[in-house]
Write a protein that holds these residues in place. Structure first.
Motif, short mmCIF file in Angstrom:
data_model
loop_
_atom_site.label_atom_id
_atom_site.label_comp_id
_atom_site.label_asym_id
_atom_site.label_seq_id
_atom_site.Cartn_x
_atom_site.Cartn_y
_atom_site.Cartn_z
N LYS A 71 0.77 -1.20 -0.04
CA LYS A 71 -0.08 0.05 -0.03
C LYS A 71 0.74 1.28 -0.23
N LYS A 72 1.99 1.08 0.68
CA LYS A 72 2.87 2.30 0.79
C LYS A 72 3.45 2.53 -0.51
N ASP A 73 3.80 1.51 -1.07
CA ASP A 73 4.49 1.31 -2.75
C ASP A 73 3.52 1.94 -3.55
N CYS A 74 2.55 1.79 -3.54
CA CYS A 74 1.09 2.45 -4.35
C CYS A 74 1.35 4.02 -4.19
N ALA A 75 1.42 4.42 -2.85
CA ALA A 75 1.44 5.88 -2.59
C ALA A 75 2.66 6.43 -3.13
N LYS A 76 3.91 5.68 -2.98
CA LYS A 76 5.00 6.15 -3.60
C LYS A 76 5.01 6.27 -5.10
N ILE A 77 4.53 5.17 -5.82
CA ILE A 77 4.39 5.28 -7.27
C ILE A 77 3.57 6.48 -7.65
N LYS A 78 2.38 6.89 -7.12
CA LYS A 78 1.74 8.21 -7.43
C LYS A 78 2.67 9.44 -7.20
N GLN A 79 3.71 9.41 -6.23
CA GLN A 79 4.53 10.60 -5.68
C GLN A 79 5.64 10.66 -6.56
N TYR A 80 6.43 9.44 -7.19
CA TYR A 80 7.54 9.67 -7.90
C TYR A 80 7.52 9.25 -9.15
N LEU A 81 6.45 8.52 -9.88
CA LEU A 81 6.48 7.93 -11.25
C LEU A 81 7.12 9.01 -11.99
N GLY A 82 8.16 8.67 -12.90
CA GLY A 82 8.50 9.70 -13.80
C GLY A 82 9.15 10.86 -13.20
N LYS A 83 9.50 11.21 -11.99
CA LYS A 83 10.00 12.21 -11.34
C LYS A 83 11.34 11.75 -10.62
N TYR A 84 12.25 12.93 -10.56
CA TYR A 84 13.64 12.66 -10.20
C TYR A 84 13.86 13.21 -8.85
N THR A 85 14.51 12.68 -7.80
CA THR A 85 14.68 13.56 -6.65
C THR A 85 16.11 12.94 -6.11
N ILE A 86 16.72 13.43 -5.03
CA ILE A 86 17.82 12.90 -4.17
C ILE A 86 17.43 12.19 -3.08
N LYS A 87 17.52 11.15 -2.92
CA LYS A 87 17.26 10.23 -1.69
C LYS A 87 18.37 9.19 -1.37
N GLU A 88 18.39 8.94 -0.04
CA GLU A 88 19.34 7.82 0.45
C GLU A 88 18.64 6.43 0.22
N MET A 89 19.67 5.78 0.00
CA MET A 89 19.36 4.23 -0.18
C MET A 89 19.62 3.51 1.26
N ARG A 90 18.36 2.98 1.84
CA ARG A 90 18.94 2.33 3.31
C ARG A 90 19.51 1.07 2.86
N PRO A 91 20.33 0.94 3.91
CA PRO A 91 21.17 -0.28 3.77
C PRO A 91 20.68 -1.48 3.41
N LEU A 92 21.38 -2.30 2.64
CA LEU A 92 21.09 -3.52 2.35
C LEU A 92 22.23 -4.74 2.68
N GLU A 93 22.02 -5.62 3.46
CA GLU A 93 22.81 -6.76 3.63
C GLU A 93 22.68 -7.74 2.43
N VAL A 94 23.77 -7.95 1.82
CA VAL A 94 23.88 -8.89 0.64
C VAL A 94 23.87 -10.25 1.04
N LYS A 95 23.00 -11.00 0.86
CA LYS A 95 23.01 -12.35 1.40
C LYS A 95 23.46 -13.32 0.34
N GLY A 96 23.39 -13.18 -0.85
CA GLY A 96 23.84 -14.03 -2.14
C GLY A 96 23.74 -13.21 -3.38
N LYS A 97 24.25 -14.05 -4.49
CA LYS A 97 24.29 -13.43 -5.81
C LYS A 97 23.80 -14.35 -6.95
N ILE A 98 23.20 -13.67 -7.86
CA ILE A 98 22.68 -14.58 -8.81
C ILE A 98 23.10 -14.13 -10.17
N LYS A 99 23.59 -14.79 -11.06
CA LYS A 99 24.09 -14.27 -12.43
C LYS A 99 22.83 -13.93 -13.39
#
Length: 264
Positions: free
Chosen positions: A105-133
């Motif tokens: 539901k939050k993602d739906c609101a996010k799409i309405k707000q940011y679709l096709g628009k650009y802004t500067i934002k922090e990417m929250r930390p992601l722990e890398v658990k594995g990789k796929i080719k």
């Protein structure tokens, strides 16, 4: 004594259900000698309410038949303990599923707000658990099943991020990583953690409805580079792509992608 109709109304069950219970030997009402109608006494009522409870907690008819033959409270207690554990697991699953629904539901609101628009934002930390080719190797990696918040197949793809590498000439690399989102950067984590304070952030639409199947990679990379240069930013040569939401229009998928492009 009570008639079939009275019992059905009183206990909120159908006549067919009562007949089914009788056929399975779970309840045995007496027949009126004068008119042949089935009549239930208070003990039959006890039986029916107990059977309804067992059915409500999803105990099979065969097990209920076994319970009726058993004289041991311990046997029943063991069965209920088993069922208790199943229900607790289902509750935890439902809690996680509810959390996922709320996030979408939050993602739906996010799409309405940011679709096709650009802004500067922090990417929250992601722990890398594995990789796929490549995405087609998805089912070969057991680690996926271990890092999806136990939400079965419903949300497995939310553990994936596509990583596109590029230079001034265009794309030079493409892979998928399996990640776990972190609330805060935890220095005790020994593995790789991705975190970027400043990113060009946008949401784009992909899928056959909007692109007619055309590959959008080069257009997205070129657009991000253009935005970066226009605003005096230096891109770090990598883009993280997260599938936010997939819906459909006229039978064709509409895929909304969340884009983080780290900059200096």
């Amino acid at each position: 004594m009570y008639s079939v109709g009275q019992v059905a109304k009183f206990l909120g069950v159908s006549r067919d259900t009562l007949k089914f219970y009788e056929d399975k030997g779970l309840v045995n009402p007496k027949k009126n000698a004068e008119n042949g109608y089935r009549e239930y006494n208070q003990f039959d009522i006890y039986d029916i309410t107990t059977i309804n409870f067992y059915r409500e907690i999803d105990i099979e008819i065969k097990r209920i038949q076994e319970i009726r033959k058993s004289k041991s409270i311990a046997d029943l207690e063991f069965l209920l303990e088993e069922k208790e554990q199943v229900i607790l697991e289902e509750i935890e699953y439902k809690k996680l599923l509810l959390k996922k629904v709320q996030l979408i539901k939050k993602d739906c609101a996010k799409i309405k707000q940011y679709l096709g628009k650009y802004t500067i934002k922090e990417m929250r930390p992601l722990e890398v658990k594995g990789k796929i080719k490549k995405i087609t190797d998805f089912d070969k990696y057991e680690i996926l099943a271990k890092n999806t918040d136990s939400l079965k197949q419903a949300v497995t793809l939310t553990a994936l991020r596509r990583v596109i590498s590029f230079n001034e000439e265009g794309m030079i690399g493409d892979k998928f990583i399996i990640v776990r989102e972190l609330e805060d950067f935890d220095k005790s984590i020994e593995g790789e953690v991705l975190a970027h304070q400043n990113c060009i952030y946008t949401i784009i639409e992909d899928g056959r409805w909007s692109t007619d199947g055309e590959n959008m990679d080069n257009k997205v990379e070129a657009s991000l580079r253009k935005i970066a240069i226009k605003n005096g930013y230096e891109p770090l040569g990598v883009v993280y792509v997260n599938i936010l939401l997939t819906t459909y229009e006229e039978g064709l998928e509409r895929v909304f992608l969340e884009i983080y492009a780290p900059i200096k």
